[in-house]
Design an enzyme around this catalytic site. Structure first.
Site, PDB file in Angstrom:
ATOM      1  N   ALA A  66     -94.133 -65.684  44.111  1.00  0.00           N
ATOM      2  CA  ALA A  66     -94.395 -66.316  45.400  1.00  0.00           C
ATOM      3  C   ALA A  66     -95.628 -65.644  45.992  1.00  0.00           C
ATOM      4  CB  ALA A  66     -93.193 -66.129  46.319  1.00  0.00           C
ATOM      5  N   GLY A 112     -91.097 -65.511  41.702  1.00  0.00           N
ATOM      6  CA  GLY A 112     -90.934 -66.966  41.778  1.00  0.00           C
ATOM      7  C   GLY A 112     -91.406 -67.688  40.522  1.00  0.00           C
ATOM      8  N   GLU A 115     -88.574 -67.410  38.224  1.00  0.00           N
ATOM      9  CA  GLU A 115     -87.516 -68.257  38.804  1.00  0.00           C
ATOM     10  C   GLU A 115     -87.791 -69.742  38.534  1.00  0.00           C
ATOM     11  OE1 GLU A 115     -87.889 -66.157  42.580  1.00  0.00           O
ATOM     12  OE2 GLU A 115     -85.725 -65.845  42.561  1.00  0.00           O
ATOM     13  N   GLU A 135     -89.219 -58.061  42.677  1.00  0.00           N
ATOM     14  CA  GLU A 135     -89.120 -58.126  44.142  1.00  0.00           C
ATOM     15  C   GLU A 135     -88.672 -56.821  44.800  1.00  0.00           C
ATOM     16  OE1 GLU A 135     -88.331 -60.552  42.102  1.00  0.00           O
ATOM     17  OE2 GLU A 135     -88.874 -62.484  42.961  1.00  0.00           O
TER      18      GLU A 135
HETATM   19  N1  COA Z   1     -99.076 -63.331  45.635  1.00  0.00           N
HETATM   20  C1  COA Z   1    -100.307 -63.399  46.131  1.00  0.00           C
HETATM   21  N2  COA Z   1    -101.403 -63.071  45.435  1.00  0.00           N
HETATM   22  C2  COA Z   1    -101.219 -62.643  44.173  1.00  0.00           C
HETATM   23  C3  COA Z   1     -99.946 -62.544  43.587  1.00  0.00           C
HETATM   24  C4  COA Z   1     -98.848 -62.911  44.382  1.00  0.00           C
HETATM   25  N3  COA Z   1     -97.596 -62.872  43.907  1.00  0.00           N
HETATM   26  N4  COA Z   1    -100.091 -62.073  42.330  1.00  0.00           N
HETATM   27  C5  COA Z   1    -101.414 -61.902  42.141  1.00  0.00           C
HETATM   28  N5  COA Z   1    -102.100 -62.243  43.252  1.00  0.00           N
HETATM   29  C6  COA Z   1    -103.549 -62.197  43.468  1.00  0.00           C
HETATM   30  C7  COA Z   1    -104.034 -60.782  43.716  1.00  0.00           C
HETATM   31  O1  COA Z   1    -103.862 -60.430  45.074  1.00  0.00           O
HETATM   32  C8  COA Z   1    -105.494 -60.925  43.331  1.00  0.00           C
HETATM   33  O2  COA Z   1    -106.183 -61.573  44.372  1.00  0.00           O
HETATM   34  P1  COA Z   1    -107.644 -61.018  44.866  1.00  0.00           P
HETATM   35  O3  COA Z   1    -108.494 -61.121  43.644  1.00  0.00           O
HETATM   36  O4  COA Z   1    -108.029 -61.962  45.951  1.00  0.00           O
HETATM   37  O5  COA Z   1    -107.412 -59.611  45.295  1.00  0.00           O
HETATM   38  C9  COA Z   1    -105.448 -61.886  42.165  1.00  0.00           C
HETATM   39  O6  COA Z   1    -104.221 -62.591  42.289  1.00  0.00           O
HETATM   40  C10 COA Z   1    -105.487 -61.214  40.806  1.00  0.00           C
HETATM   41  O7  COA Z   1    -104.416 -60.268  40.761  1.00  0.00           O
HETATM   42  P2  COA Z   1    -104.611 -58.710  40.375  1.00  0.00           P
HETATM   43  O8  COA Z   1    -103.466 -57.957  40.961  1.00  0.00           O
HETATM   44  O9  COA Z   1    -105.974 -58.268  40.752  1.00  0.00           O
HETATM   45  O10 COA Z   1    -104.495 -58.803  38.789  1.00  0.00           O
HETATM   46  P3  COA Z   1    -104.031 -57.624  37.815  1.00  0.00           P
HETATM   47  O11 COA Z   1    -104.389 -58.083  36.440  1.00  0.00           O
HETATM   48  O12 COA Z   1    -104.564 -56.321  38.258  1.00  0.00           O
HETATM   49  O13 COA Z   1    -102.431 -57.559  37.957  1.00  0.00           O
HETATM   50  C11 COA Z   1    -100.217 -58.482  38.161  1.00  0.00           C
HETATM   51  C12 COA Z   1    -101.622 -58.639  37.556  1.00  0.00           C
HETATM   52  C13 COA Z   1     -99.454 -59.768  37.865  1.00  0.00           C
HETATM   53  C14 COA Z   1     -99.503 -57.285  37.512  1.00  0.00           C
HETATM   54  C15 COA Z   1    -100.326 -58.256  39.676  1.00  0.00           C
HETATM   55  O14 COA Z   1    -101.155 -59.283  40.216  1.00  0.00           O
HETATM   56  C16 COA Z   1     -99.028 -58.269  40.434  1.00  0.00           C
HETATM   57  O15 COA Z   1     -98.264 -57.328  40.350  1.00  0.00           O
HETATM   58  N6  COA Z   1     -98.762 -59.354  41.198  1.00  0.00           N
HETATM   59  C17 COA Z   1     -97.607 -59.473  42.045  1.00  0.00           C
HETATM   60  C18 COA Z   1     -96.351 -59.706  41.229  1.00  0.00           C
HETATM   61  C19 COA Z   1     -95.130 -59.765  42.120  1.00  0.00           C
HETATM   62  O16 COA Z   1     -94.727 -58.807  42.732  1.00  0.00           O
HETATM   63  N7  COA Z   1     -94.534 -60.970  42.194  1.00  0.00           N
HETATM   64  C20 COA Z   1     -93.350 -61.195  42.970  1.00  0.00           C
HETATM   65  C21 COA Z   1     -93.684 -61.710  44.299  1.00  0.00           C
HETATM   66  S1  COA Z   1     -92.230 -61.930  45.307  1.00  0.00           S
END
Ligand code: COA
Length: 260
Positions: A66, A112, A115, A135
């Site tokens: 999400a 999400g 999910e 989460e």
């Molecule tokens: N919500 C909003 N933005 C998200 C996102 C999310 N769940 N997951 C990734 N993004 C965005 C990042 O903020 C970033 O945006 P920016 O370039 O404007 O800063 C972009 O997507 C790329 O993500 P980034 O974190 O830079 O990539 P990465 O390769 O370093 O890491 C992940 C990849 C998937 C490990 C990492 O993005 C992450 O942990 N995301 C969140 C996962 C999460 O907790 N999901 C559950 C949400 S309830």
């Protein structure tokens, strides 16, 4: 219909819905959830569509969760509404569609994203996909059905560990756990899903809808799935697809199901 965050394509009875926010790793913001509802509804009602594939754009992510930026300042009431609305318009909606939905997990499927894959009828992953429900690392729990569907699919103990650790499993472990049905290369992911979809599309869409409802009934509190199966089985006998299926068998010819 045109969408801001989705791409839709229909070929040979298969509609592919691609979540297209690659710069945000296809994170599900409110707008995308609304568009997904509309796209799944459209595909389900489209006479040409026999199977739906849902995937993410780019090579990196199916859906990274999400959109965290949208709910970081929510109140208790807003948090509850977020989960309730999301479950209703997307996750429960997808699970209960009569048209089969295959999730083609082409990268990170987190929160999400996992999910959504779990609400789909089954999952196929590329070999670099990573899945998890992180989460609790954000101080919240899965709210789009993750605490319910993950134990249904992989068992309570494994679900407890994956959710408590906020960890990720790779495609190989997901296959071992039964979370995904197949693992293939990134290039072969959509072709494999399309091949499976082609096998499904040859069968009676009416009977497939009845099978989905009967299987899902097993997971609804207070509903006796065996009784649902009996009712759905009986209803099949009143369909044109049943007449066509049995007649074609007896006449030793291929079926041409009307889908009614
Ligand atoms: N919500 C909003 N933005 C998200 C996102 C999310 N769940 N997951 C990734 N993004 C965005 C990042 O903020 C970033 O945006 P920016 O370039 O404007 O800063 C972009 O997507 C790329 O993500 P980034 O974190 O830079 O990539 P990465 O390769 O370093 O890491 C992940 C990849 C998937 C490990 C990492 O993005 C992450 O942990 N995301 C969140 C996962 C999460 O907790 N999901 C559950 C949400 S309830």
């Amino acid at each position: 219909m045109s969408y801001t965050n989705l791409l839709l394509e229909t070929n040979h009875g298969v509609t592919t819905i691609t979540i297209n926010r690659p710069k945000k790793l296809n994170a599900l913001n409110k707008e995308t959830i609304g568009e997904l509802h509309d796209a799944f509804k459209f595909a389900d009602q489209d006479a040409e569509t026999k199977v739906i594939i849902v995937t993410g754009s780019g090579e990196k992510a199916f859906v990274a969760g999400a959109d965290i930026s949208e709910f970081s300042d929510y109140s208790v009431e807003e948090g509850e509404m977020l989960a309730a609305n999301g479950q209703k318009v997307l996750f429960d909606f997808v699970e209960n569609l009569s048209t089969p939905v295959i999730a083609a997990v082409n990268g990170f499927a987190l929160g999400g994203g996992l999910e959504l894959a779990m609400a789909s009828h089954f999952r196929v992953a590329s070999d670099h996909a990573k899945m998890g429900l992180p989460e609790v690392s954000l101080g919240v729990i899965p709210g789009y059905g993750g605490t319910q569907r993950l134990p249904q699919l992989i068992g309570k103990g494994r679900a407890m560990e994956l959710i408590m650790t906020a960890g990720m499993i790779d495609a190989k472990d997901a296959l071992n756990y039964g979370l995904v049905n197949h693992v293939t290369t990134q290039d072969e992911l959509l072709p494999l899903c399309e091949k499976i979809a082609g096998k499904i599309a040859r069968n009676s869409s009416v009977a497939i809808g009845a099978a989905i409802r009967s299987i899902n009934a097993n997971f609804i509190d207070g509903v006796n799935g065996f009784n649902t199966e009996i009712k759905e089985f009986g209803k099949c006998f009143g369909t044109e697809d049943f007449t066509e299926g049995t007649t074609a068998f007896l006449e030793k010819r291929k079926t041409d199901f009307p889908g009614k």
